[in-house]
Scaffold this motif. Structure first.
Motif, PDB file in Angstrom:
ATOM      1  N   ASP A 181       0.806  -1.207   0.000  1.00 49.43           N
ATOM      2  CA  ASP A 181       0.000   0.000   0.000  1.00 49.43           C
ATOM      3  C   ASP A 181       0.852   1.276   0.000  1.00 49.43           C
ATOM      4  N   ARG A 182       1.983   1.237   0.692  1.00 48.34           N
ATOM      5  CA  ARG A 182       2.834   2.437   0.829  1.00 48.34           C
ATOM      6  C   ARG A 182       4.085   2.421  -0.025  1.00 48.34           C
ATOM      7  N   LEU A 183       4.477   1.245  -0.489  1.00 53.22           N
ATOM      8  CA  LEU A 183       5.778   1.068  -1.140  1.00 53.22           C
ATOM      9  C   LEU A 183       6.049   2.043  -2.287  1.00 53.22           C
ATOM     10  N   GLU A 184       5.168   2.036  -3.258  1.00 54.62           N
ATOM     11  CA  GLU A 184       5.359   2.847  -4.463  1.00 54.62           C
ATOM     12  C   GLU A 184       5.497   4.331  -4.111  1.00 54.62           C
ATOM     13  N   GLU A 185       4.563   4.804  -3.299  1.00 53.60           N
ATOM     14  CA  GLU A 185       4.537   6.209  -2.918  1.00 53.60           C
ATOM     15  C   GLU A 185       5.836   6.627  -2.215  1.00 53.60           C
ATOM     16  N   LEU A 186       6.282   5.805  -1.258  1.00 50.75           N
ATOM     17  CA  LEU A 186       7.490   6.165  -0.509  1.00 50.75           C
ATOM     18  C   LEU A 186       8.742   6.081  -1.376  1.00 50.75           C
ATOM     19  N   MET A 187       8.784   5.115  -2.294  1.00 46.99           N
ATOM     20  CA  MET A 187       9.954   5.006  -3.177  1.00 46.99           C
ATOM     21  C   MET A 187      10.023   6.214  -4.104  1.00 46.99           C
ATOM     22  N   ARG A 188       8.878   6.614  -4.646  1.00 47.04           N
ATOM     23  CA  ARG A 188       8.870   7.784  -5.538  1.00 47.04           C
ATOM     24  C   ARG A 188       9.239   9.041  -4.758  1.00 47.04           C
ATOM     25  N   ARG A 221      13.197  -4.703  -9.812  1.00 48.38           N
ATOM     26  CA  ARG A 221      14.204  -5.328  -8.966  1.00 48.38           C
ATOM     27  C   ARG A 221      14.353  -4.589  -7.629  1.00 48.38           C
ATOM     28  N   CYS A 222      14.470  -3.266  -7.698  1.00 45.03           N
ATOM     29  CA  CYS A 222      14.641  -2.467  -6.482  1.00 45.03           C
ATOM     30  C   CYS A 222      13.373  -2.504  -5.633  1.00 45.03           C
ATOM     31  N   ARG A 223      12.233  -2.493  -6.308  1.00 43.05           N
ATOM     32  CA  ARG A 223      10.969  -2.553  -5.589  1.00 43.05           C
ATOM     33  C   ARG A 223      10.869  -3.872  -4.796  1.00 43.05           C
ATOM     34  N   ALA A 264      14.549   0.425   4.521  1.00 40.81           N
ATOM     35  CA  ALA A 264      14.842  -0.500   3.419  1.00 40.81           C
ATOM     36  C   ALA A 264      15.242   0.276   2.165  1.00 40.81           C
ATOM     37  N   ILE A 265      14.583   1.420   1.931  1.00 39.05           N
ATOM     38  CA  ILE A 265      14.911   2.256   0.771  1.00 39.05           C
ATOM     39  C   ILE A 265      16.365   2.734   0.873  1.00 39.05           C
ATOM     40  N   GLU A 266      16.774   3.128   2.071  1.00 36.46           N
ATOM     41  CA  GLU A 266      18.152   3.605   2.235  1.00 36.46           C
ATOM     42  C   GLU A 266      19.168   2.487   1.991  1.00 36.46           C
ATOM     43  N   VAL A 267      18.833   1.273   2.409  1.00 37.60           N
ATOM     44  CA  VAL A 267      19.730   0.128   2.176  1.00 37.60           C
ATOM     45  C   VAL A 267      19.869  -0.116   0.670  1.00 37.60           C
ATOM     46  N   VAL A 268      18.746  -0.089  -0.037  1.00 42.59           N
ATOM     47  CA  VAL A 268      18.767  -0.351  -1.480  1.00 42.59           C
ATOM     48  C   VAL A 268      19.439   0.804  -2.232  1.00 42.59           C
ATOM     49  N   ARG A 269      19.227   2.026  -1.768  1.00 40.56           N
ATOM     50  CA  ARG A 269      19.860   3.181  -2.400  1.00 40.56           C
ATOM     51  C   ARG A 269      21.387   3.076  -2.283  1.00 40.56           C
ATOM     52  N   ALA A 270      21.840   2.646  -1.111  1.00 40.24           N
ATOM     53  CA  ALA A 270      23.277   2.523  -0.879  1.00 40.24           C
ATOM     54  C   ALA A 270      23.886   1.332  -1.615  1.00 40.24           C
ATOM     55  N   PRO A 315      22.474  -0.667  -4.621  1.00 42.73           N
ATOM     56  CA  PRO A 315      21.556  -1.179  -5.658  1.00 42.73           C
ATOM     57  C   PRO A 315      22.110  -2.480  -6.235  1.00 42.73           C
ATOM     58  N   ARG A 316      21.215  -3.400  -6.580  1.00 45.58           N
ATOM     59  CA  ARG A 316      21.655  -4.706  -7.066  1.00 45.58           C
ATOM     60  C   ARG A 316      21.983  -4.672  -8.549  1.00 45.58           C
ATOM     61  N   HIS A 317      22.093  -3.479  -9.106  1.00 48.23           N
ATOM     62  CA  HIS A 317      22.425  -3.365 -10.516  1.00 48.23           C
ATOM     63  C   HIS A 317      23.212  -2.086 -10.705  1.00 48.23           C
ATOM     64  N   ASP A 318      23.755  -1.894 -11.869  1.00 42.60           N
ATOM     65  CA  ASP A 318      24.468  -0.679 -12.188  1.00 42.60           C
ATOM     66  C   ASP A 318      23.550   0.509 -11.928  1.00 42.60           C
ATOM     67  N   LYS A 319      24.103   1.562 -11.352  1.00 37.84           N
ATOM     68  CA  LYS A 319      23.214   2.648 -10.942  1.00 37.84           C
ATOM     69  C   LYS A 319      22.570   3.377 -12.104  1.00 37.84           C
ATOM     70  N   TYR A 320      23.091   3.168 -13.330  1.00 38.29           N
ATOM     71  CA  TYR A 320      22.468   3.833 -14.472  1.00 38.29           C
ATOM     72  C   TYR A 320      21.528   2.906 -15.225  1.00 38.29           C
ATOM     73  N   PHE A 321      21.291   1.760 -14.638  1.00 39.86           N
ATOM     74  CA  PHE A 321      20.436   0.778 -15.304  1.00 39.86           C
ATOM     75  C   PHE A 321      19.013   1.269 -15.484  1.00 39.86           C
ATOM     76  N   CYS A 322      18.508   1.972 -14.485  1.00 39.58           N
ATOM     77  CA  CYS A 322      17.138   2.468 -14.617  1.00 39.58           C
ATOM     78  C   CYS A 322      17.008   3.811 -13.921  1.00 39.58           C
ATOM     79  N   TYR A 323      15.871   4.420 -14.050  1.00 34.71           N
ATOM     80  CA  TYR A 323      15.720   5.793 -13.581  1.00 34.71           C
ATOM     81  C   TYR A 323      14.735   5.905 -12.446  1.00 34.71           C
TER      82      TYR A 323
END
Ligand SMILES: [Zn+2]
Length: 97
Positions: free
Chosen positions: A18-25, A34-36, A81-87, A89-97
């Motif tokens: 319910d909150r995931l998308e909103e908080l990630m954006r 993948r990050c989601r 969790a967002i901060e962990v993934v931001r620090a 990312p499981r892929h190249d940082k330019y892989f997606c936007y």
């Protein structure tokens, strides 16, 4: 005889969804599939599971109907969790936007 299809379901999954998308954006973190999935998994691992009985598998618990403390715990778990993934990312940082 009526068929009942009772299953137990972790309602935390719906609440995080319910909150995931909103908080990630809001955080400006990569929102690819993948990050989601990473943020969702990490959040759910830090939150207590809350099982409820369901007849269909669909239990939609409204985030707004929760105790304020529980809402805060869920938001905090997702933000951490967002901060962990931001620090990390499981892929190249330019892989997606
Ligand atoms: Zn990504």
């Amino acid at each position: 005889m009526q068929q009942t299809n009772l299953i137990s379901k972790n309602m935390m999954e719906d609440l995080v969804d319910d909150r995931l998308e909103e908080l990630m954006r809001f955080s400006g973190v990569c929102c690819c599939e993948r990050c989601r999935a990473d943020v969702r998994t990490l959040s759910l691992n830090t939150l207590p599971a809350k099982y409820v009985m369901s007849t269909s598998g669909d239990v939609y618990v409204r985030f707004q109907s929760l105790e304020p403390q529980m809402q805060a715990d869920i938001v905090t778990a997702i933000m951490n969790a967002i901060e962990v993934v931001r620090a990390n990312p499981r892929h190249d940082k330019y892989f997606c936007y």
